[in-house]
Design a protein around this motif. Sequence first.
Motif, PDB file in Angstrom:
ATOM      1  N   PHE A   1       0.818  -1.196   0.000  1.00 10.04           N
ATOM      2  CA  PHE A   1       0.000   0.000   0.000  1.00 10.04           C
ATOM      3  C   PHE A   1       0.858   1.255   0.000  1.00 10.04           C
ATOM      4  CE2 PHE A   1      -2.861  -3.234   1.549  1.00 10.04           C
ATOM      5  CZ  PHE A   1      -4.055  -2.922   0.906  1.00 10.04           C
ATOM      6  N   GLY A   2       2.126   1.090   0.190  1.00 11.48           N
ATOM      7  CA  GLY A   2       3.073   2.192   0.206  1.00 11.48           C
ATOM      8  C   GLY A   2       4.420   1.660   0.622  1.00 11.48           C
ATOM      9  N   ALA A   3       5.352   2.566   0.806  1.00 11.45           N
ATOM     10  CA  ALA A   3       6.690   2.129   1.185  1.00 11.45           C
ATOM     11  C   ALA A   3       6.729   1.521   2.572  1.00 11.45           C
ATOM     12  CB  ALA A   3       7.652   3.312   1.106  1.00 11.45           C
ATOM     13  N   ASP A   4       5.704   1.833   3.405  1.00 12.87           N
ATOM     14  CA  ASP A   4       5.743   1.422   4.806  1.00 12.87           C
ATOM     15  C   ASP A   4       4.763   0.309   5.169  1.00 12.87           C
ATOM     16  OD1 ASP A   4       7.605   3.434   5.150  1.00 12.87           O
ATOM     17  OD2 ASP A   4       6.086   4.920   5.712  1.00 12.87           O
ATOM     18  N   LEU A   5       3.836  -0.037   4.288  1.00 19.15           N
ATOM     19  CA  LEU A   5       2.765  -0.961   4.659  1.00 19.15           C
ATOM     20  C   LEU A   5       2.603  -2.055   3.605  1.00 19.15           C
ATOM     21  CD1 LEU A   5       0.473  -1.659   6.635  1.00 19.15           C
ATOM     22  CD2 LEU A   5      -1.040  -0.202   5.249  1.00 19.15           C
ATOM     23  N   THR A   6       2.656  -3.314   4.058  1.00 20.79           N
ATOM     24  CA  THR A   6       2.503  -4.475   3.178  1.00 20.79           C
ATOM     25  C   THR A   6       1.522  -5.451   3.800  1.00 20.79           C
ATOM     26  OG1 THR A   6       4.796  -4.267   2.423  1.00 20.79           O
ATOM     27  CG2 THR A   6       3.703  -6.364   2.019  1.00 20.79           C
ATOM     28  N   VAL A   7       0.618  -5.985   2.981  1.00 14.10           N
ATOM     29  CA  VAL A   7      -0.332  -7.008   3.416  1.00 14.10           C
ATOM     30  C   VAL A   7      -0.119  -8.252   2.558  1.00 14.10           C
ATOM     31  CG1 VAL A   7      -2.752  -7.644   3.670  1.00 14.10           C
ATOM     32  CG2 VAL A   7      -2.023  -5.313   4.195  1.00 14.10           C
ATOM     33  N   LYS A   8      -0.102  -9.399   3.213  1.00 17.89           N
ATOM     34  CA  LYS A   8       0.123 -10.653   2.507  1.00 17.89           C
ATOM     35  C   LYS A   8      -0.918 -11.674   2.922  1.00 17.89           C
ATOM     36  CE  LYS A   8       3.948 -13.722   1.194  1.00 17.89           C
ATOM     37  NZ  LYS A   8       5.392 -13.989   1.382  1.00 17.89           N
ATOM     38  N   LEU A   9      -1.528 -12.331   1.932  1.00 18.37           N
ATOM     39  CA  LEU A   9      -2.489 -13.411   2.151  1.00 18.37           C
ATOM     40  C   LEU A   9      -1.867 -14.713   1.682  1.00 18.37           C
ATOM     41  CD1 LEU A   9      -5.762 -11.697   0.841  1.00 18.37           C
ATOM     42  CD2 LEU A   9      -4.917 -11.802   3.196  1.00 18.37           C
ATOM     43  N   ILE A  10      -1.988 -15.772   2.502  1.00 18.56           N
ATOM     44  CA  ILE A  10      -1.385 -17.071   2.206  1.00 18.56           C
ATOM     45  C   ILE A  10      -2.446 -18.153   2.333  1.00 18.56           C
ATOM     46  CG2 ILE A  10       0.391 -18.744   2.886  1.00 18.56           C
ATOM     47  CD1 ILE A  10       1.934 -16.427   4.133  1.00 18.56           C
ATOM     48  N   GLY A  11      -2.458 -19.089   1.413  1.00 23.24           N
ATOM     49  CA  GLY A  11      -3.365 -20.231   1.476  1.00 23.24           C
ATOM     50  C   GLY A  11      -2.636 -21.517   1.146  1.00 23.24           C
ATOM     51  N   LEU A  12      -3.056 -22.614   1.752  1.00 29.38           N
ATOM     52  CA  LEU A  12      -2.408 -23.905   1.515  1.00 29.38           C
ATOM     53  C   LEU A  12      -3.425 -25.019   1.685  1.00 29.38           C
ATOM     54  CD1 LEU A  12       0.683 -25.168   1.342  1.00 29.38           C
ATOM     55  CD2 LEU A  12       0.096 -25.928   3.622  1.00 29.38           C
ATOM     56  N   VAL A  13      -3.423 -25.954   0.739  1.00 28.30           N
ATOM     57  CA  VAL A  13      -4.270 -27.145   0.809  1.00 28.30           C
ATOM     58  C   VAL A  13      -3.387 -28.351   0.511  1.00 28.30           C
ATOM     59  CG1 VAL A  13      -6.241 -28.381  -0.153  1.00 28.30           C
ATOM     60  CG2 VAL A  13      -6.322 -25.887   0.065  1.00 28.30           C
ATOM     61  N   SER A  14      -3.416 -29.366   1.380  1.00 33.48           N
ATOM     62  CA  SER A  14      -2.623 -30.572   1.151  1.00 33.48           C
ATOM     63  C   SER A  14      -3.464 -31.805   1.449  1.00 33.48           C
ATOM     64  CB  SER A  14      -1.356 -30.578   2.018  1.00 33.48           C
ATOM     65  OG  SER A  14      -1.686 -30.654   3.388  1.00 33.48           O
ATOM     66  N   HIS A  15      -3.099 -32.895   0.802  1.00 36.76           N
ATOM     67  CA  HIS A  15      -3.813 -34.169   1.012  1.00 36.76           C
ATOM     68  C   HIS A  15      -2.827 -35.314   0.814  1.00 36.76           C
ATOM     69  CE1 HIS A  15      -7.428 -36.682   1.261  1.00 36.76           C
ATOM     70  NE2 HIS A  15      -6.824 -37.464   0.378  1.00 36.76           N
ATOM     71  N   THR A  16      -2.945 -36.329   1.662  1.00 41.09           N
ATOM     72  CA  THR A  16      -2.100 -37.518   1.589  1.00 41.09           C
ATOM     73  C   THR A  16      -2.967 -38.760   1.680  1.00 41.09           C
ATOM     74  OG1 THR A  16      -0.261 -36.356   2.640  1.00 41.09           O
ATOM     75  CG2 THR A  16      -0.175 -38.759   2.649  1.00 41.09           C
ATOM     76  N   SER A  17      -2.622 -39.759   0.875  1.00 40.77           N
ATOM     77  CA  SER A  17      -3.369 -41.022   0.868  1.00 40.77           C
ATOM     78  C   SER A  17      -2.394 -42.187   0.860  1.00 40.77           C
ATOM     79  CB  SER A  17      -4.269 -41.097  -0.373  1.00 40.77           C
ATOM     80  OG  SER A  17      -4.832 -42.385  -0.503  1.00 40.77           O
ATOM     81  N   VAL A  18      -2.637 -43.177   1.735  1.00 39.01           N
ATOM     82  CA  VAL A  18      -1.828 -44.392   1.783  1.00 39.01           C
ATOM     83  C   VAL A  18      -2.741 -45.580   2.077  1.00 39.01           C
ATOM     84  CG1 VAL A  18       0.086 -45.615   2.867  1.00 39.01           C
ATOM     85  CG2 VAL A  18       0.174 -43.125   2.664  1.00 39.01           C
ATOM     86  N   ASP A  19      -2.692 -46.590   1.220  1.00 40.97           N
ATOM     87  CA  ASP A  19      -3.332 -47.880   1.476  1.00 40.97           C
ATOM     88  C   ASP A  19      -2.231 -48.926   1.598  1.00 40.97           C
ATOM     89  OD1 ASP A  19      -5.762 -46.660   1.259  1.00 40.97           O
ATOM     90  OD2 ASP A  19      -6.201 -47.399  -0.753  1.00 40.97           O
ATOM     91  N   GLN A  20      -2.184 -49.603   2.731  1.00 40.42           N
ATOM     92  CA  GLN A  20      -1.122 -50.573   2.988  1.00 40.42           C
ATOM     93  C   GLN A  20      -1.736 -51.930   3.309  1.00 40.42           C
ATOM     94  OE1 GLN A  20       1.551 -49.481   6.148  1.00 40.42           O
ATOM     95  NE2 GLN A  20       2.450 -51.538   6.298  1.00 40.42           N
ATOM     96  N   LEU A  21      -1.274 -52.957   2.600  1.00 37.95           N
ATOM     97  CA  LEU A  21      -1.723 -54.327   2.850  1.00 37.95           C
ATOM     98  C   LEU A  21      -0.512 -55.193   3.154  1.00 37.95           C
ATOM     99  CD1 LEU A  21      -3.959 -56.462   2.940  1.00 37.95           C
ATOM    100  CD2 LEU A  21      -3.597 -56.829   0.482  1.00 37.95           C
ATOM    101  N   ASP A  22      -0.471 -55.733   4.379  1.00 38.96           N
ATOM    102  CA  ASP A  22       0.604 -56.635   4.798  1.00 38.96           C
ATOM    103  C   ASP A  22       0.055 -58.053   4.846  1.00 38.96           C
ATOM    104  OD1 ASP A  22       2.015 -54.294   5.194  1.00 38.96           O
ATOM    105  OD2 ASP A  22       1.609 -54.239   7.340  1.00 38.96           O
ATOM    106  N   SER A  23       0.817 -58.981   4.290  1.00 38.74           N
ATOM    107  CA  SER A  23       0.405 -60.381   4.284  1.00 38.74           C
ATOM    108  C   SER A  23       1.579 -61.238   4.757  1.00 38.74           C
ATOM    109  CB  SER A  23      -0.018 -60.799   2.872  1.00 38.74           C
ATOM    110  OG  SER A  23      -0.396 -62.149   2.842  1.00 38.74           O
ATOM    111  N   PHE A  24       1.331 -62.102   5.784  1.00 32.40           N
ATOM    112  CA  PHE A  24       2.385 -62.918   6.377  1.00 32.40           C
ATOM    113  C   PHE A  24       1.935 -64.372   6.443  1.00 32.40           C
ATOM    114  CE2 PHE A  24       2.623 -58.704   8.323  1.00 32.40           C
ATOM    115  CZ  PHE A  24       3.918 -58.337   8.003  1.00 32.40           C
ATOM    116  N   ASP A  25       2.764 -65.248   5.887  1.00 34.70           N
ATOM    117  CA  ASP A  25       2.564 -66.696   6.003  1.00 34.70           C
ATOM    118  C   ASP A  25       3.470 -67.179   7.133  1.00 34.70           C
ATOM    119  OD1 ASP A  25       2.121 -69.368   5.741  1.00 34.70           O
ATOM    120  OD2 ASP A  25       2.914 -69.536   3.700  1.00 34.70           O
ATOM    121  N   ILE A  26       2.883 -67.618   8.239  1.00 39.55           N
ATOM    122  CA  ILE A  26       3.632 -67.915   9.463  1.00 39.55           C
ATOM    123  C   ILE A  26       3.606 -69.417   9.732  1.00 39.55           C
ATOM    124  CG2 ILE A  26       3.831 -67.405  11.920  1.00 39.55           C
ATOM    125  CD1 ILE A  26       2.003 -64.916  11.266  1.00 39.55           C
ATOM    126  N   PHE A  27       4.794 -69.979   9.915  1.00 42.98           N
ATOM    127  CA  PHE A  27       4.912 -71.395  10.274  1.00 42.98           C
ATOM    128  C   PHE A  27       5.477 -71.495  11.685  1.00 42.98           C
ATOM    129  CE2 PHE A  27       7.766 -75.052  10.732  1.00 42.98           C
ATOM    130  CZ  PHE A  27       6.856 -76.093  10.570  1.00 42.98           C
TER     131      PHE A  27
END
Length: 721
Positions: free
Chosen positions: A291-317
């Motif tokens: 707005f001038g040499a002395d005044l600054t305005v800043k707008l910040i936005g962030l969107v994040s997403h994480t997806s994990v599908d994990q399948l563990d299979s164990f044959d136990i003797f």
Amino acid sequence: MTRQRPISLRWLSTASLLALACAAPALAQAPAPPPSGETVPDAGASFPAVFFAQYNPVTAADMVARVPGFDLRDGDDRRGFAATAGNLLVNGERPSSKAAPSDLLKRIPAASVLRIELLSGSNSAIDIRGQSQVVNVVVNRATRADSATTFVAGLRHIQYSNRIGWALQLSRTLSLTPTTELALDIQAPNTLGRGVVGERLTSGAGVFTGTRYQVSKPNNRSIQGSASLRWRPSPADAVNLNLQYVPVWNGSESVQLETVASGVLRSSLDGDNAYKNNYSAEFGGDWEHRFGADLTVKLIGLVSHTSVDQLDSFDIFTAPAARTLRTQDRTTRSGERIGRMQVKWDATPAHTLEFGGEGAFNFRDTTLDIINQPQGGPAVRVPLAVANARVEELRGEVYANDIWTVGPRLSVETGVNFEVSRITQTGDQNKERSFNYVKPHLTATYAFDPRTTVRLVLQRDVAQLDFAEFSSAVDFLNTSTIQGNPDLVPERAWKSRLELERRFDQKAAITLAAFADRVEDVHDLVVVGGLDAYGNIGNGTRAGVEARATIPLRRVGLPNAELRLSGLYQQTRVTDPITGEERSFSIPLERQGTAAGSTTLNTANKDWAYLVNFRQNLPDISAAWGATLLQWAGREEYRRAEIFEYVRPKPRLDLFFETTAIKPVTLRLYVNNILVSSEERTRTFFQTDRSSGVVQRVEDRISLGGADGSRLVGFVISGRF
């Protein structure tokens, strides 16, 4: 049970830091005159691009790594967008992304960097925001004429794997219009490894009872694509947009054999881990208006997403003839939404005011199904408390800071943050809790002269909660279960730090620091429903000393060579909730530079750690060589009826040789973890719980292979076209 640290290591760590402390005054009394044409920086130094030419940089990351007296930090795991930022600025701005600063720097070609500024708290013209030091990477605008593609490609062989992994990165900055530029980056690492684990099993009396042998074969593949748009629609406006998408295709195969003392097979396991629908995505942006040499305005936005599908299979003797198929099906969805406004007003020549607010919504949704099916029998679901959980947090924060330039030598930054939040958990357990925190902070910086600066930092710190700890997790290979804990609260601390920085010339600097923290609700391991869980165990303390130094070696007969040192010694103390004895904080696994990656001094709550880097340029043959030595103290995890003790008997040693003789590229050959520094683990089981002091059995493990316990040989070729 309280374990005593080796006295020799205590004295070695302390003596090393005291030696640096004693050396500083001596050097300060007789600083070396700068070489011809070299300027002596003030408390905030500026390094032009030509300063880094001797290191043959390809990206800005290569340049920042060679800034004397500075260590890049990827940001702390703290509450709020600003609190997680590292000590990096690009053209005076903090990136509107939660990507690691070290990763962001790899996307900036070295050819586009004009200079790198090392700024201290005495500089209020640029956003320091509570950091004792930051680097500001000043990047030139791209033009159609100079636009080029930066590439990094390499092959590597990880010991024991008998397979070749590879990595590729391409980056390009395009000038779309005179006021718009687009930076594109793609990375495709492919890590193929193999881990080998041998365990010796004994009874509480030390009688040998058997062995366990395990081989794992991970296959980790991913692609990381990112784009950054910088638009200057007017002299008063700046718009930045960042997009990143990372699909991951990971998996592993495991085989485990266990025998009795005579060598007869007791049990075996053959399993695999498959990850599907595995990705992360992030979109962020900011708009700044002057707005001038002395005044600054800043707008910040962030969107994040994480997806994990994990399948563990164990044959136990299980001998003599029992066989069971066990499956573990876990799904995880998590995400974050952040909106932030910040206002910066140069109210007077002596006072810069910053104020604003932030709102955030975080969530993590987890399901876990475990099924056992005996051979010829029906499938049986295994009950597990808090296996399914959705955790949501709605948080708001307001803040105000005053950066007061008291005089040419002294600046003081004071401020306060006030936050309110509500955490809701649904699923197997339902709970809702509200929190509010007042977080004041003060940073005072005094420059004794252009080369010597002292800083004092006092702050109220609130740690971020890990929503993964609100739900249960099972590690079947290690026969370990962690119960979800909906009652977990953030660890809080009053932190103080006193830091002295001395710069001797353009290439030599030393920083000494002492710190002391009073920690409330220490984050550790507790007992919930008879099982181990992450929780809070009361109040504790953390105190120590830290040192960093960059030392040119021309005076000892090694021209064009330098030594970079980092070291830390600290003590953490808390009362154990089971034994009632005083001990160190329990330390979960913290990666500290794998064999496949670069070394870092990730000290966490470890008692001591050091990192030594040596590099010598060989201009006559257009080459350079160097070595890195890294070591840190052992760590312990204190569970209800177990103690996990981890020790690395040998330090990690890396060697490299690079050359630019083959124009126009840089070729780097390296051997990492030459000594095969691997982590040895002792797992001690107690009758009833640790307070009994009666050892039931002990498992001693030596790990070879994998990312941390392998020798790695490879080469990297980099350049631009």
